[in-house]
Structure formats: structure tokens, C-alpha cells
Design a protein around this motif. Structure first.
Motif, PDB file in Angstrom:
ATOM      1  N   LEU A  37       2.578 -16.669  32.549  1.00 52.63           N
ATOM      2  CA  LEU A  37       2.125 -18.038  32.761  1.00 52.63           C
ATOM      3  C   LEU A  37       0.640 -18.168  32.430  1.00 52.63           C
ATOM      4  N   LEU A  38      -0.162 -17.215  32.848  1.00 58.21           N
ATOM      5  CA  LEU A  38      -1.591 -17.238  32.544  1.00 58.21           C
ATOM      6  C   LEU A  38      -1.851 -17.106  31.047  1.00 58.21           C
ATOM      7  N   VAL A  39      -1.125 -16.218  30.391  1.00 54.54           N
ATOM      8  CA  VAL A  39      -1.275 -16.065  28.938  1.00 54.54           C
ATOM      9  C   VAL A  39      -0.854 -17.350  28.231  1.00 54.54           C
ATOM     10  N   SER A  40       0.219 -17.970  28.666  1.00 52.12           N
ATOM     11  CA  SER A  40       0.686 -19.224  28.059  1.00 52.12           C
ATOM     12  C   SER A  40      -0.343 -20.338  28.240  1.00 52.12           C
ATOM     13  N   LEU A  41      -0.929 -20.429  29.421  1.00 51.62           N
ATOM     14  CA  LEU A  41      -1.956 -21.448  29.657  1.00 51.62           C
ATOM     15  C   LEU A  41      -3.199 -21.197  28.815  1.00 51.62           C
ATOM     16  N   LEU A  42      -3.563 -19.943  28.623  1.00 57.31           N
ATOM     17  CA  LEU A  42      -4.702 -19.617  27.780  1.00 57.31           C
ATOM     18  C   LEU A  42      -4.436 -20.019  26.329  1.00 57.31           C
ATOM     19  N   VAL A  43      -3.261 -19.696  25.824  1.00 49.93           N
ATOM     20  CA  VAL A  43      -2.899 -20.080  24.452  1.00 49.93           C
ATOM     21  C   VAL A  43      -2.874 -21.595  24.313  1.00 49.93           C
ATOM     22  N   LEU A  44      -2.326 -22.285  25.293  1.00 49.38           N
ATOM     23  CA  LEU A  44      -2.273 -23.741  25.269  1.00 49.38           C
ATOM     24  C   LEU A  44      -3.679 -24.338  25.247  1.00 49.38           C
ATOM     25  N   THR A  45      -4.582 -23.793  26.031  1.00 50.51           N
ATOM     26  CA  THR A  45      -5.953 -24.278  26.063  1.00 50.51           C
ATOM     27  C   THR A  45      -6.640 -24.073  24.716  1.00 50.51           C
ATOM     28  N   VAL A  46      -6.442 -22.927  24.098  1.00 47.96           N
ATOM     29  CA  VAL A  46      -7.048 -22.656  22.791  1.00 47.96           C
ATOM     30  C   VAL A  46      -6.485 -23.602  21.738  1.00 47.96           C
ATOM     31  N   VAL A  47      -5.188 -23.825  21.746  1.00 51.42           N
ATOM     32  CA  VAL A  47      -4.566 -24.726  20.770  1.00 51.42           C
ATOM     33  C   VAL A  47      -5.063 -26.158  20.973  1.00 51.42           C
ATOM     34  N   MET A  48      -5.177 -26.587  22.217  1.00 55.55           N
ATOM     35  CA  MET A  48      -5.676 -27.939  22.478  1.00 55.55           C
ATOM     36  C   MET A  48      -7.125 -28.089  22.020  1.00 55.55           C
ATOM     37  N   GLY A  49      -7.949 -27.082  22.264  1.00 57.01           N
ATOM     38  CA  GLY A  49      -9.344 -27.128  21.832  1.00 57.01           C
ATOM     39  C   GLY A  49      -9.468 -27.159  20.317  1.00 57.01           C
ATOM     40  N   ALA A  50      -8.694 -26.319  19.642  1.00 55.27           N
ATOM     41  CA  ALA A  50      -8.719 -26.295  18.178  1.00 55.27           C
ATOM     42  C   ALA A  50      -8.212 -27.611  17.603  1.00 55.27           C
ATOM     43  N   SER A  51      -7.199 -28.188  18.210  1.00 58.74           N
ATOM     44  CA  SER A  51      -6.672 -29.474  17.744  1.00 58.74           C
ATOM     45  C   SER A  51      -7.694 -30.583  17.935  1.00 58.74           C
ATOM     46  N   ALA A  52      -8.384 -30.586  19.067  1.00 63.77           N
ATOM     47  CA  ALA A  52      -9.420 -31.595  19.307  1.00 63.77           C
ATOM     48  C   ALA A  52     -10.541 -31.462  18.287  1.00 63.77           C
TER      49      ALA A  52
END
Length: 165
Positions: A37-52
Motif C-alpha cells: 500500500l505504501l509503495v502504491s501510494l508513493l508511485v501514485l504520488t510520483v505519477v500525479m506530480g509528473a502529470s501536473a
């Protein structure tokens, strides 16, 4: 007949060991789930930041393209420098800068793009190409506390003024 007399206690001991070894691993799957869950949230945060960051740059680039096209339309007629003669489209650096400022104000770009500024390189180097350099700031979601000032971005667009028949 059930076999030797020492076999029954051996079976009981094996059975109790198997049962106790299963109890020793209880709760281990919970640690794995929390880790994933922590790894998934980290990946999600990175993807959201890169998309922004990507979307912010595309917005800035689109605005710079529109401003460059508007600035290229501010040409005046001048000598072409071609031996065949005829007039040519000539851009003035001050006119380009003024048209970029007017375009940004007319479209309300400052409201859509945080930290929008026109860089000093905006103008024309050759008198025929309008060059617009815009800077802005992107604030990525969820990690704003890591980069409170945001991530600076730059977009460069060029448009050429040309007369044709």
C-alpha cells in the motif's frame, strides 16, 4: 495394530509443531499489505506530480504559441534585402513585447498559470521571427510541502512573419 508405542507421541508432537508454526506467521500478511500500500501510494504520488508538471508545461506552451502568433501579426512593411526587391514583413522588438503583454492580458493567462512572467528574451532577433519566452510555476499535488515555491517551468515559442502571394 497401531504400530510401535513411541509412534503416537511422535505424531502428536509433529501435529502440534505444524499447528504452532501456522500460528507463528499470523499477522505477516498484514505487514506485506501495508508495504504494498505504501509503495502504491508513493508511485501514485510520483505519477500525479509528473502529470501536473506535464500539463502545466503544455498550458504554458500553448499560451506562448498563441502569444507568438499574435506578435508575428504586428509586422510592418520594409525592405526585403532580396536583390529581386519587393517589400517584406519586418518585426520590431518593442512591438513584439507589447503584443505579447496585450495577448496575455486579453486571454487572462495570469489567472490560469501561476507565476506567469514574460522573460527578457522575448522579442525578435532577425526582424522576421517573433520569439516568446514565458516562465511559470507548477505546484504538484500531495507533495507541495516538499517544494513550497513550486517547480519553475519555461516555454519557448516562435512564429515567423511572412508575406506571400
Amino acid at each position: 495394530m497401531s504400530g510401535p508405542a513411541g509412534a503416537a507421541p511422535l505424531r502428536v508432537r509433529l501435529r502440534s509443531r505444524l499447528q504452532s508454526s501456522g500460528r507463528g506467521e499470523e499477522g505477516q500478511i498484514g505487514v506485506l499489505i501495508i508495504g504494498y500500500l505504501l509503495v502504491s501510494l508513493l508511485v501514485l504520488t510520483v505519477v500525479m506530480g509528473a502529470s501536473a508538471l506535464y500539463l502545466g508545461h503544455k498550458k504554458l506552451l500553448s499560451t506562448a504559441d498563441g502569444a507568438a502568433l499574435a506578435a508575428a501579426d504586428t509586422f510592418s512593411l520594409g525592405p526585403s534585402g532580396n536583390p529581386a526587391g519587393g517589400p517584406a514583413a519586418v518585426l520590431a522588438p518593442a512591438a513584439v513585447q507589447q503584443e505579447v503583454d496585450r495577448y496575455l492580458a486579453a486571454t487572462g493567462a495570469a489567472d490560469r498559470l501561476p507565476g506567469l512572467a514574460v522573460a527578457a528574451e522575448t522579442g525578435t532577433a532577425d526582424g522576421r521571427t517573433a520569439r516568446v519566452v514565458l516562465t511559470g510555476v507548477v505546484h504538484p499535488p500531495l507533495v507541495n510541502f516538499l517544494v513550497p515555491d513550486g517547480i519553475p517551468i519555461t516555454a519557448v515559442a516562435e512564429a515567423r512573419a511572412r508575406l506571400s502571394q
